[in-house]
Design an enzyme around this catalytic site. Structure first.
Site, PDB file in Angstrom:
ATOM      1  N   ASP A  51      -1.992  -1.816   1.246  1.00  0.00           N
ATOM      2  CA  ASP A  51      -2.320  -1.830   2.360  1.00  0.00           C
ATOM      3  C   ASP A  51      -1.201  -2.793   3.495  1.00  0.00           C
ATOM      4  O   ASP A  51      -0.890  -3.382   2.518  1.00  0.00           O
ATOM      5  CB  ASP A  51      -3.402  -2.658   2.800  1.00  0.00           C
ATOM      6  CG  ASP A  51      -4.694  -1.756   2.652  1.00  0.00           C
ATOM      7  OD1 ASP A  51      -4.445  -0.024   2.104  1.00  0.00           O
ATOM      8  OD2 ASP A  51      -5.763  -1.786   3.371  1.00  0.00           O
ATOM      9  N   HIS A 196      -2.721  -4.844  -2.067  1.00  0.00           N
ATOM     10  CA  HIS A 196      -1.118  -5.126  -0.669  1.00  0.00           C
ATOM     11  C   HIS A 196       0.488  -5.184  -1.495  1.00  0.00           C
ATOM     12  O   HIS A 196       0.798  -5.606  -2.153  1.00  0.00           O
ATOM     13  CB  HIS A 196      -2.115  -6.172  -0.053  1.00  0.00           C
ATOM     14  CG  HIS A 196      -3.157  -6.265   0.678  1.00  0.00           C
ATOM     15  ND1 HIS A 196      -3.947  -5.998  -0.462  1.00  0.00           N
ATOM     16  CD2 HIS A 196      -3.297  -5.671   1.887  1.00  0.00           C
ATOM     17  CE1 HIS A 196      -5.254  -6.309   0.719  1.00  0.00           C
ATOM     18  NE2 HIS A 196      -4.702  -5.963   1.657  1.00  0.00           N
TER      19      HIS A 196
HETATM   20 ZN   LIG Z   1      -4.804  -4.863   6.044  1.00  0.00          ZN
END
Ligand SMILES: [Zn+2]
Length: 239
Positions: A51, A196
């Site tokens: 993400d 991430h």
């Molecule tokens: Zn996020």
């Protein structure tokens, strides 16, 4: 279904809000959400998702590591990041990975109107599609938090929402072994991992810990005989 986040009574601000809310979401994800929404896919493997990218430093480092491992993954991109780093977004697609939508800006949908949420998601889809040439299929809201408007907007835009079953809490930039331990704590066959490739909502440089964690994660996943794949393969209907 009433979302568990809506029942939170403790006032949260700033960074605490940013990361306490998804904690509530994730703890409830496997049991309360449908398997598909939670990211539970075919057995024999797990989906790997990133993400908050693309990031000019984090994303290339993740891509290089994934290439070395022979893994393909799904990248939930922010439209604002794609606008700033279009070449990096294209690198993700050129490397054979899947692009997905995380929104235009990283804001909790519970604080926005349904129309604002729809516009945010629509602009992100347009930004990603126009930049990479690929129209995304999957959608994951910031913090994994849905409002009623989120569900409506995603459906209206032809997107399929997908959350996760395991995460590394890698935004804290902790030791790589700790990230892997967090993932393996809840990862099961058929699950979906959240990491991430960007620090735009995390501790600066947190992606370095994520990158270092990937080979360690590979050893654990391979020991269980699981393959790693993007959501398109993971959530495909059985033949
Ligand atoms: Zn996020």
């Amino acid at each position: 279904m009433r979302h568990p986040v809506a029942t939170l009574a403790v006032p949260l601000t700033g960074a605490a809000l940013a990361h306490a809310l998804p904690a509530v979401t994730a703890r409830n994800t496997p049991r309360r959400l449908t398997p598909h929404l939670a990211g539970e896919g075919r057995p024999g493997g797990v989906a790997l998702t990133f993400d908050d990218g693309p990031d000019p430093l984090g994303t290339p480092a993740v891509l290089e590591t994934l290439a070395g491992l022979g893994w393909r993954a799904t990248f939930f991109m922010l439209g604002s990041q794609v606008r700033q780093h279009p070449a990096i977004a294209r690198q993700v697609v050129d490397a054979g990975h899947e692009v997905a939508v995380h929104g235009t800006v990283h804001r909790n949908h519970l604080t926005r109107t349904p129309l604002a949420v729809r516009r945010d998601i629509r602009l992100a889809v347009e930004q990603i599609t126009g930049t990479t040439g690929v129209r995304p299929r999957w959608f994951r809201p910031p913090y994994g938090i849905f409002s009623g408007g989120t569900h409506w907007a995603a459906r209206d835009l032809g997107l399929v929402p997908v959350l996760w079953t395991a995460w590394g809490k890698d935004w804290r930039a902790g030791p790589p072994v700790q990230i892997v331990a967090e993932v393996m704590h809840t990862l099961r066959d058929g699950g979906t991992v959240l990491l991430h490739d960007s620090d735009c909502t995390s501790r600066p440089g947190s992606w370095r810990s994520t990158v270092a964690a990937l080979p360690l994660l590979a050893a654990r996943v391979r020991a269980q005989g699981l393959e790693v794949r993007p959501l398109a393969d993971h959530l495909a209907a059985p033949c």
